[in-house]
Design an enzyme around this catalytic site. Sequence first.
Site, PDB file in Angstrom:
ATOM      1  N   ARG A   1      28.405  66.885 -17.365  1.00 21.67           N
ATOM      2  CA  ARG A   1      28.203  65.906 -16.299  1.00 21.67           C
ATOM      3  C   ARG A   1      28.634  64.542 -16.817  1.00 21.67           C
ATOM      4  O   ARG A   1      28.531  64.251 -18.008  1.00 21.67           O
ATOM      5  CB  ARG A   1      26.738  65.864 -15.867  1.00 21.67           C
ATOM      6  CG  ARG A   1      26.199  67.213 -15.367  1.00 21.67           C
ATOM      7  CD  ARG A   1      24.704  67.135 -15.084  1.00 21.67           C
ATOM      8  NE  ARG A   1      24.185  68.430 -14.638  1.00 21.67           N
ATOM      9  CZ  ARG A   1      23.645  69.338 -15.439  1.00 21.67           C
ATOM     10  NH1 ARG A   1      23.560  69.101 -16.749  1.00 21.67           N
ATOM     11  NH2 ARG A   1      23.177  70.475 -14.944  1.00 21.67           N
TER      12      ARG A   1
ATOM     13  N   LYS B   1      19.203  66.170 -17.206  1.00 27.35           N
ATOM     14  CA  LYS B   1      18.680  66.606 -15.916  1.00 27.35           C
ATOM     15  C   LYS B   1      17.531  67.602 -16.042  1.00 27.35           C
ATOM     16  O   LYS B   1      16.502  67.457 -15.384  1.00 27.35           O
ATOM     17  CB  LYS B   1      19.830  67.224 -15.104  1.00 27.35           C
ATOM     18  CG  LYS B   1      19.481  67.486 -13.644  1.00 27.35           C
ATOM     19  CD  LYS B   1      20.719  67.943 -12.876  1.00 27.35           C
ATOM     20  CE  LYS B   1      20.378  68.167 -11.414  1.00 27.35           C
ATOM     21  NZ  LYS B   1      21.561  68.625 -10.641  1.00 27.35           N
TER      22      LYS B   1
ATOM     23  N   HIS C   1      33.167  64.526 -10.319  1.00 28.10           N
ATOM     24  CA  HIS C   1      32.285  65.666 -10.590  1.00 28.10           C
ATOM     25  C   HIS C   1      33.039  66.993 -10.488  1.00 28.10           C
ATOM     26  O   HIS C   1      32.635  67.995 -11.093  1.00 28.10           O
ATOM     27  CB  HIS C   1      31.105  65.668  -9.617  1.00 28.10           C
ATOM     28  CG  HIS C   1      30.054  66.689  -9.948  1.00 28.10           C
ATOM     29  ND1 HIS C   1      29.195  66.567 -11.031  1.00 28.10           N
ATOM     30  CD2 HIS C   1      29.736  67.878  -9.369  1.00 28.10           C
ATOM     31  CE1 HIS C   1      28.396  67.605 -11.087  1.00 28.10           C
ATOM     32  NE2 HIS C   1      28.698  68.423 -10.091  1.00 28.10           N
TER      33      HIS C   1
ATOM     34  N   ARG D   1      34.014  69.074 -13.519  1.00 25.42           N
ATOM     35  CA  ARG D   1      33.044  70.092 -13.985  1.00 25.42           C
ATOM     36  C   ARG D   1      33.373  71.439 -13.339  1.00 25.42           C
ATOM     37  O   ARG D   1      33.390  72.472 -13.999  1.00 25.42           O
ATOM     38  CB  ARG D   1      31.636  69.634 -13.609  1.00 25.42           C
ATOM     39  CG  ARG D   1      30.491  70.574 -14.004  1.00 25.42           C
ATOM     40  CD  ARG D   1      29.175  69.842 -13.754  1.00 25.42           C
ATOM     41  NE  ARG D   1      27.995  70.692 -13.771  1.00 25.42           N
ATOM     42  CZ  ARG D   1      27.302  71.024 -14.857  1.00 25.42           C
ATOM     43  NH1 ARG D   1      27.710  70.603 -16.036  1.00 25.42           N
ATOM     44  NH2 ARG D   1      26.217  71.772 -14.781  1.00 25.42           N
TER      45      ARG D   1
ATOM     46  N   HIS E   1      22.907  75.338 -17.025  1.00 25.25           N
ATOM     47  CA  HIS E   1      22.103  75.833 -15.906  1.00 25.25           C
ATOM     48  C   HIS E   1      20.865  76.539 -16.437  1.00 25.25           C
ATOM     49  O   HIS E   1      20.919  77.220 -17.467  1.00 25.25           O
ATOM     50  CB  HIS E   1      22.922  76.798 -15.046  1.00 25.25           C
ATOM     51  CG  HIS E   1      23.953  76.124 -14.206  1.00 25.25           C
ATOM     52  ND1 HIS E   1      25.024  76.791 -13.641  1.00 25.25           N
ATOM     53  CD2 HIS E   1      24.092  74.824 -13.819  1.00 25.25           C
ATOM     54  CE1 HIS E   1      25.752  75.947 -12.955  1.00 25.25           C
ATOM     55  NE2 HIS E   1      25.211  74.751 -13.051  1.00 25.25           N
TER      56      HIS E   1
ATOM     57  N   TYR F   1      29.157  79.067  -7.938  1.00 24.63           N
ATOM     58  CA  TYR F   1      30.526  79.479  -8.257  1.00 24.63           C
ATOM     59  C   TYR F   1      30.831  80.942  -7.941  1.00 24.63           C
ATOM     60  O   TYR F   1      31.922  81.416  -8.250  1.00 24.63           O
ATOM     61  CB  TYR F   1      30.813  79.222  -9.739  1.00 24.63           C
ATOM     62  CG  TYR F   1      30.630  77.779 -10.146  1.00 24.63           C
ATOM     63  CD1 TYR F   1      31.520  76.796  -9.697  1.00 24.63           C
ATOM     64  CD2 TYR F   1      29.562  77.381 -10.951  1.00 24.63           C
ATOM     65  CE1 TYR F   1      31.349  75.475 -10.056  1.00 24.63           C
ATOM     66  CE2 TYR F   1      29.389  76.061 -11.313  1.00 24.63           C
ATOM     67  CZ  TYR F   1      30.282  75.115 -10.858  1.00 24.63           C
ATOM     68  OH  TYR F   1      30.121  73.800 -11.205  1.00 24.63           O
TER      69      TYR F   1
END
Length: 369
Positions: A203, A240, A314, A317, A340, A350
């Site tokens: 990110r 995050k 973004h 990514r 993740h 995805y």
Amino acid sequence: MVQRKDKKTNKWLFDISDGVNPVTNERNRIIRRGFRTKQDALKAEELYIATHCNKAISSKSITFDMLYEMMKQTDITEEKKESYIKSQEYSYNKHFKKYFEKANISKLTHSDMIVFRDVLLKKGLSNNTVNKQMILLKKLMNVAVKKQCIAENPCHNIKKLIQKAPVIDFWTVDEFKQFLTLFKEEEEAYRLIFLIAFSTGMRIGEILALTWKDIDLEDESIHVTKTLIRGTKFRSSSPKTDSSVRRIAIQTSLVRTLTKWKENQQQLLAPYFKDTEDLQIFQYVPSFINYDNVRRKYNNICKRDSTLKQIRIHDLRHSHVAFLIHNEEKEFVIKERLGHSTIKITYDIYGHLYPSKQKEVSSKLNNLF
């Protein structure tokens, strides 16, 4: 509660009493100086009372700025992440502050909330972004309820806007190479930012928080442990989620580029800093590179070639993920590189990029009968 002129400075001050200290039995007196006008002193006094004193607040005098400051103070007390608090501050200043500047909070209705939501939509914000702003608005109005300025939150029963599945845009390797040709020699620091984004899937906040202590040139890896906080100083907070803390292997060619840039950076910053280890790795002048710097540079560079497909920062990514899927990388590896928390998140975002296995399954069945 008094507002008066300071005889020494000729500026206004406020002087308030917040009860009696139970230990010393002396009056708790608060004085704040340096206000240009009496009105400024009065506003500051009302804000201080709202955020620090155990006094009732008139529904007529409370403002949205007060609601925001009280909400912020609660978040700080509850030890919310600094990046979360800064993100709220950014949203408040961008979408709320001016719009509700003169609002009579006690008279705001459910319909007023819907009108505000429509204003956000007319700005071109996505349904997802608007929903996030409405969550913040509800949080602000909850403060008014707790302070007994209003009986009920006017945001209640406002349904979320339907969120369409996000369209995943990305660059192929050839398109990214086309983008890299547009940089000038003096823009090497920015070129490196986007090269890391495409090569790692990090990110942008994680990238901008990197120092040389996060880069292991011998092991050829980047240790992601933080994200940049918006502001005028180079400061960071935890990323995050807990799973965002990760180590990402990088290619040897990127290691060579980083090594060369580190030498260049030391020469560029030698007049200003003795040691560059704790500096942002992209810094090439006394000040660091922030989010706005990156956005403006990215937009400027993309305009240099009208044939280049337009994507967001973004989406670099997403471009990294598309590259990995195209090269048949395992799902677990992709999950780990992106940070993740579960494989489900990776699939939800995805899954449509993975080649369909339907034909393969039907062929296997065909061989059975």
